[in-house]
Design a protein around this motif. Structure first.
Motif, PDB file in Angstrom:
ATOM      1  N   LYS A 221       0.803  -1.289   0.017  1.00 49.13           N
ATOM      2  CA  LYS A 221      -0.053   0.006   0.066  1.00 49.13           C
ATOM      3  C   LYS A 221       0.748   1.150  -0.121  1.00 49.13           C
ATOM      4  CE  LYS A 221      -4.300  -1.798   2.373  1.00 49.13           C
ATOM      5  NZ  LYS A 221      -4.907  -1.433   3.374  1.00 49.13           N
ATOM      6  N   ARG A 222       2.080   1.205   0.241  1.00 44.18           N
ATOM      7  CA  ARG A 222       3.015   2.308   0.331  1.00 44.18           C
ATOM      8  C   ARG A 222       3.664   2.522  -0.961  1.00 44.18           C
ATOM      9  NH1 ARG A 222       1.950  -0.397   4.513  1.00 44.18           N
ATOM     10  NH2 ARG A 222       3.169  -2.062   3.614  1.00 44.18           N
ATOM     11  N   ILE A 223       4.492   3.617  -1.106  1.00 51.11           N
ATOM     12  CA  ILE A 223       5.090   3.965  -2.245  1.00 51.11           C
ATOM     13  C   ILE A 223       6.365   3.572  -1.991  1.00 51.11           C
ATOM     14  CG2 ILE A 223       5.888   6.015  -3.721  1.00 51.11           C
ATOM     15  CD1 ILE A 223       3.617   7.370  -2.629  1.00 51.11           C
ATOM     16  N   LEU A 224       7.035   2.569  -2.674  1.00 52.18           N
ATOM     17  CA  LEU A 224       8.535   2.099  -2.646  1.00 52.18           C
ATOM     18  C   LEU A 224       9.374   2.748  -3.448  1.00 52.18           C
ATOM     19  CD1 LEU A 224       7.869  -1.770  -2.415  1.00 52.18           C
ATOM     20  CD2 LEU A 224       7.835  -0.209  -0.757  1.00 52.18           C
ATOM     21  N   ARG A 225      10.539   3.327  -2.970  1.00 50.64           N
ATOM     22  CA  ARG A 225      11.619   3.626  -3.823  1.00 50.64           C
ATOM     23  C   ARG A 225      11.910   2.634  -5.021  1.00 50.64           C
ATOM     24  NH1 ARG A 225      15.353   7.052   0.186  1.00 50.64           N
ATOM     25  NH2 ARG A 225      13.769   7.076   1.690  1.00 50.64           N
ATOM     26  N   THR A 228      13.871  -0.511  -3.990  1.00 55.95           N
ATOM     27  CA  THR A 228      12.924  -1.363  -2.839  1.00 55.95           C
ATOM     28  C   THR A 228      11.915  -2.325  -3.660  1.00 55.95           C
ATOM     29  OG1 THR A 228      13.218   0.543  -1.085  1.00 55.95           O
ATOM     30  CG2 THR A 228      11.741  -1.612  -0.733  1.00 55.95           C
TER      31      THR A 228
ATOM     32  N   ASN B  69      -2.343   3.767   5.331  1.00 57.52           N
ATOM     33  CA  ASN B  69      -1.715   2.891   4.380  1.00 57.52           C
ATOM     34  C   ASN B  69      -0.752   1.947   5.508  1.00 57.52           C
ATOM     35  OD1 ASN B  69      -2.112   4.086   2.072  1.00 57.52           O
ATOM     36  ND2 ASN B  69      -0.275   5.457   2.078  1.00 57.52           N
ATOM     37  N   GLU B  96       9.680   2.246   4.847  1.00 57.23           N
ATOM     38  CA  GLU B  96       8.917   2.095   3.418  1.00 57.23           C
ATOM     39  C   GLU B  96       7.950   0.940   3.393  1.00 57.23           C
ATOM     40  OE1 GLU B  96      10.992   2.201  -0.636  1.00 57.23           O
ATOM     41  OE2 GLU B  96      12.658   2.284   1.040  1.00 57.23           O
ATOM     42  N   ALA B 133      11.976   9.023   5.174  1.00 56.44           N
ATOM     43  CA  ALA B 133      11.535   7.902   4.590  1.00 56.44           C
ATOM     44  C   ALA B 133       9.956   7.460   4.645  1.00 56.44           C
ATOM     45  CB  ALA B 133      12.151   6.438   5.220  1.00 56.44           C
ATOM     46  N   GLN B 136       8.371  10.429   2.271  1.00 59.55           N
ATOM     47  CA  GLN B 136       8.466   9.661   0.934  1.00 59.55           C
ATOM     48  C   GLN B 136       7.543   8.717   0.468  1.00 59.55           C
ATOM     49  OE1 GLN B 136      12.181   8.671  -0.484  1.00 59.55           O
ATOM     50  NE2 GLN B 136      12.787  10.644  -1.385  1.00 59.55           N
ATOM     51  N   SER B 137       7.495   7.544   1.382  1.00 57.37           N
ATOM     52  CA  SER B 137       6.438   6.381   0.992  1.00 57.37           C
ATOM     53  C   SER B 137       5.070   6.754   1.327  1.00 57.37           C
ATOM     54  CB  SER B 137       7.249   5.316   1.652  1.00 57.37           C
ATOM     55  OG  SER B 137       7.448   5.661   3.184  1.00 57.37           O
ATOM     56  N   ASN B 138       4.768   7.841   1.739  1.00 55.93           N
ATOM     57  CA  ASN B 138       3.264   8.085   2.250  1.00 55.93           C
ATOM     58  C   ASN B 138       2.860   7.468   3.274  1.00 55.93           C
ATOM     59  OD1 ASN B 138       0.880   9.736   1.800  1.00 55.93           O
ATOM     60  ND2 ASN B 138       0.210   8.232   0.364  1.00 55.93           N
TER      61      ASN B 138
END
Lengths: 244, 244
Positions: A221-225, A228, B69, B96, B133, B136-138
């Motif tokens: 559900k999260r935004i991964l780099r 990752t 999330n 993340e 982090a 960034q990953s919301n």
């Protein structure tokens, strides 16, 4: 036990004449009588060091090992070329997690510029990183690395499972695609995973890949780099299919 | 959209007075009228920047966001303190991937030496990395980081799912433990994962943790570096329980 991938010639002649001579003598400080594992990616042996010369190490093979930690299908990663040294970490981790090949791929939002000479040197360097990571993680085979300078010139037709890591899929509440694809992977399948660089895939690239049969998948559900995303996908594959 | 975690005081007064002032003005180069997301880990808003002074940024809240999330249970990582800067990467990736807390823990094979002052500074630095982090990953919440100087003084009694990442489990052909544990995680459970530092857990530590109810789990068939182990476990948890 420290493992070294060596060439067929080296294995047949029970000696090591590559850069690993330096690693064995000066980094690991091994002495006569110490044991290592040698492998040519097919056959693997415990070996005892017998002679440590300046440019050649001789060994005696003791026991043949039956080791197969490889995934029973192909998993290739097409990784949008990221900034800085991140590609090195992606290759280290991807190798540990069992990727067959990693193709650092120039995509629209990649900022790296590579000419032919740079590309060749980079490929050599990155394959060396993969070899070391494969030794450390006790892989039977080394992950192959090859830079792809143009996403749209890649032939994906050999793959029968096509995963597109795409965060917008999560935003649309569509969370089940990855699991559906992974659960259906079968022996000898050819799986590929495309991951965008920082900033993600361009919309045009997404439609292009969807047109080739890629399925957009959320990775949680999260935004991964970018660095990752492939680790998540490879961990999920191992978790689903190896932990039985 | 760039997200900033701010204090309750800042949110109530519609301003930012922390280090983020510099980030907003000089790193992101936002101007009056640009939009950001502000959150106090409970309430989250799209906000429009109205005044950018040297030490204070004022904003107007536009829309309240309903974003969650977070994993619906606690997942705490007790990470054997590794060499060099690896702990920073572990915190970045762990945040993340949704970890509730990460406790860098001094174990027998950790080589780091920390006195009280160093420990305090390190905690501040590592929590800052987790905050960035999480932005960034919301994430809705920030992963909390706190160094634990002694594994055997930790009270694990609050956890009802206790995962011990232990590569010897794979060597013994026992591969199903992790999946059995993860499949049984329920709403509001408290899960903890212990990962050894480089060189792994000491045998004495393994028996100690088994005595506390930890279940040794293989993370696939290969040997993972310490910095990859928690990422594997967190990815597996997200894959199994979020991708439905």
């Amino acid at each position: 036990m420290q493992k070294y991938f060596i060439s067929n010639e080296e294995l047949n002649n029970n000696h090591i004449i590559s850069d690993d001579v330096n690693h064995i003598k000066n980094v690991m400080r091994f002495k006569q009588g110490d044991q290592i594992i040698v492998s040519n990616e097919e056959d693997e042996y415990i070996a005892c060091l017998t002679v440590l010369d300046k440019k050649e190490i001789k060994f005696e093979r003791l026991t043949r090992l039956e080791n197969n930690n490889e995934l029973p299908f192909t998993v290739d990663i097409y990784q949008g070329y990221p900034k800085g040294d991140k590609i090195q970490d992606i290759i280290k981790h991807g190798t540990e997690l069992g990727a067959t090949s990693i193709f650092p791929t120039i995509m629209k939002r990649s900022v790296v510029k590579l000419d032919n000479t740079k590309e060749e040197l980079k490929n050599i360097r990155l394959n060396k990183i993969a070899k070391e990571a494969a030794e450390q993680s006790n892989r039977k085979k080394i992950t192959k690395v090859c830079i792809k300078p143009n996403l749209k010139k890649i032939d994906f037709s050999e793959y029968n499972v096509k995963i597109l890591a795409y965060e917008e899929t999560a935003k649309m509440g569509q969370l089940s695609n990855l699991k559906a694809l992974i659960k259906n992977i079968k022996l000898n399948d050819k799986v590929c995973i495309v991951v965008g660089p920082e900033g993600g895939l361009d919309l045009d690239e997404v439609s292009y890949l969807e047109g080739l049969g890629f399925v957009p998948c959320a990775l949680g559900k999260r935004i991964l780099r970018t660095e990752t995303a492939s680790l998540y996908a490879l961990s999920a594959i191992s978790y689903e299919l190896e932990l039985k």
